[in-house]
Design an enzyme around this catalytic site. Structure first.
Site, PDB file in Angstrom:
ATOM      1  N   LYS A  45      -3.636  10.691  33.351  1.00  0.00           N
ATOM      2  CA  LYS A  45      -3.495   9.867  34.550  1.00  0.00           C
ATOM      3  C   LYS A  45      -3.276  10.735  35.780  1.00  0.00           C
ATOM      4  CE  LYS A  45      -0.944   5.723  36.035  1.00  0.00           C
ATOM      5  NZ  LYS A  45       0.050   4.726  35.587  1.00  0.00           N
ATOM      6  N   GLU A  53      -2.187   0.156  28.432  1.00  0.00           N
ATOM      7  CA  GLU A  53      -1.447   1.364  28.773  1.00  0.00           C
ATOM      8  C   GLU A  53      -0.146   1.469  27.973  1.00  0.00           C
ATOM      9  OE1 GLU A  53       0.111   3.716  32.782  1.00  0.00           O
ATOM     10  OE2 GLU A  53      -0.088   1.529  32.830  1.00  0.00           O
ATOM     11  N   CYS A  78      -4.389   2.507  34.992  1.00  0.00           N
ATOM     12  CA  CYS A  78      -3.521   1.670  35.816  1.00  0.00           C
ATOM     13  C   CYS A  78      -3.522   2.028  37.307  1.00  0.00           C
ATOM     14  CB  CYS A  78      -2.108   1.672  35.246  1.00  0.00           C
ATOM     15  SG  CYS A  78      -1.119   0.252  35.802  1.00  0.00           S
TER      16      CYS A  78
END
Length: 289
Positions: A112, A40, A149
């Site tokens: 995300k 990331e 994540c």
């Protein structure tokens, strides 16, 4: 299919990071990798430890970054998963994974969806939640269920990717612990991180890949604080079997696995068949009082 996990630490500057990543990608391809996965926000330090408006400048070269990684994918003839700070418009930014095909074209991207806001993980300050949904990305090596994540804590995201035909789940990640925490607490957090994602593999009958960063990064607003990133990048098979797990050092690991195993596992354990979807409507509620 051969997949490469590149686990790295921050090299001190974007220029150094690009040089390091480019060199490691070439090494992975020399080992036969067909898909290379970076962690990331791999071009910079993890800048979300504090709220600093000057850090938005890191996204100013987003279009230039796209051209750079397109060139790297094309030159190496590899499918490449990157994680970039996307400037969409003035005041509108995303934490975005971009997948490049072997010819350098953009196969797809994922913004995300779940954005954390915890001490030294102040991502809500920087990132607008994604609006592209949970859509697998079609590539020449398979249908990639790319998440990022904090998404890893949400089984719903993994499930939707599986229901839409993902061949595997991949999580570029930046997670670690604070030195001031007890060793017992650090271990509990690490095991929880591993455990929830192993559960995604088992529940969906799919391989799960996580690529984390390593090293200690200081909080630039308070040099006494910082995050020690775990590393521990891993691959779990469709029954939750551990195929690989890294330590806390930099590495480039190439692994091979067969998507046909997911078909076998789903025949033995047909969880998707037995889901009682007519009773799942409550999942759309924030909380059931």
């Amino acid at each position: 299919m051969k997949i490469a996990l590149i686990q790295h630490k921050f090299q001190g500057s974007k220029e150094a990071m690009l040089k390091h990543s480019t060199k490691t990608i070439k090494e992975a391809v020399e080992q036969g990798a067909e898909l290379v996965c970076l962690s990331e926000l791999h071009q910079s330090e993890y800048f979300c430890q504090s709220e600093d408006v000057s850090k938005f400048d890191l996204a100013e070269e987003y279009e230039k970054d796209l051209a750079f990684w397109s060139k790297i994918a094309r030159e190496n003839e590899v499918v490449l998963l990157t994680s970039l700070f996307e400037k969409r418009s003035a005041g509108l930014y995303h934490n975005t994974a971009v997948v490049f095909e072997k010819d350098g074209s953009i196969a797809g991207k994922y913004r995300k969806m779940h954005i954390p806001d915890d001490p030294q993980f102040y991502e809500k300050f920087y990132f607008t939640p994604g609006d592209l949904g949970f859509e697998p990305i079609n590539t020449s090596v398979g249908r990639l269920g790319v998440l990022i994540c904090w998404d890893q804590w949400f089984p719903e995201a993994a499930r939707i990717m599986a229901l839409k035909g993902a061949d595997l789940l991949i999580y570029p990640t930046a997670i670690g612990s604070f030195d001031e925490d007890s060793e017992q607490e650090k271990q509990k957090q690490l095991e929880a991180w591993l455990g929830v994602q192993r559960g995604h593999a088992i529940a969906n009958g799919l391989p799960v890949v996580a690529v984390n960063r390593v090293g200690f990064e200081k909080d630039q607003s308070n040099k006494a604080n910082g995050i020690r990133f775990w590393g521990n990048s891993f691959v779990y098979g469709p029954q939750g079997e551990e195929l690989f797990r890294a330590d806390d050092k930099e590495l480039c690991k190439v692994l091979e696995f067969d998507f046909k195993q997911s078909e076998n596992v789903r025949r033995w354990w047909p969880f998707l068949r037995d889901r009682r979807i007519e009773f799942f409507g409550d999942l759309q509620k924030r909380f059931i009082d």
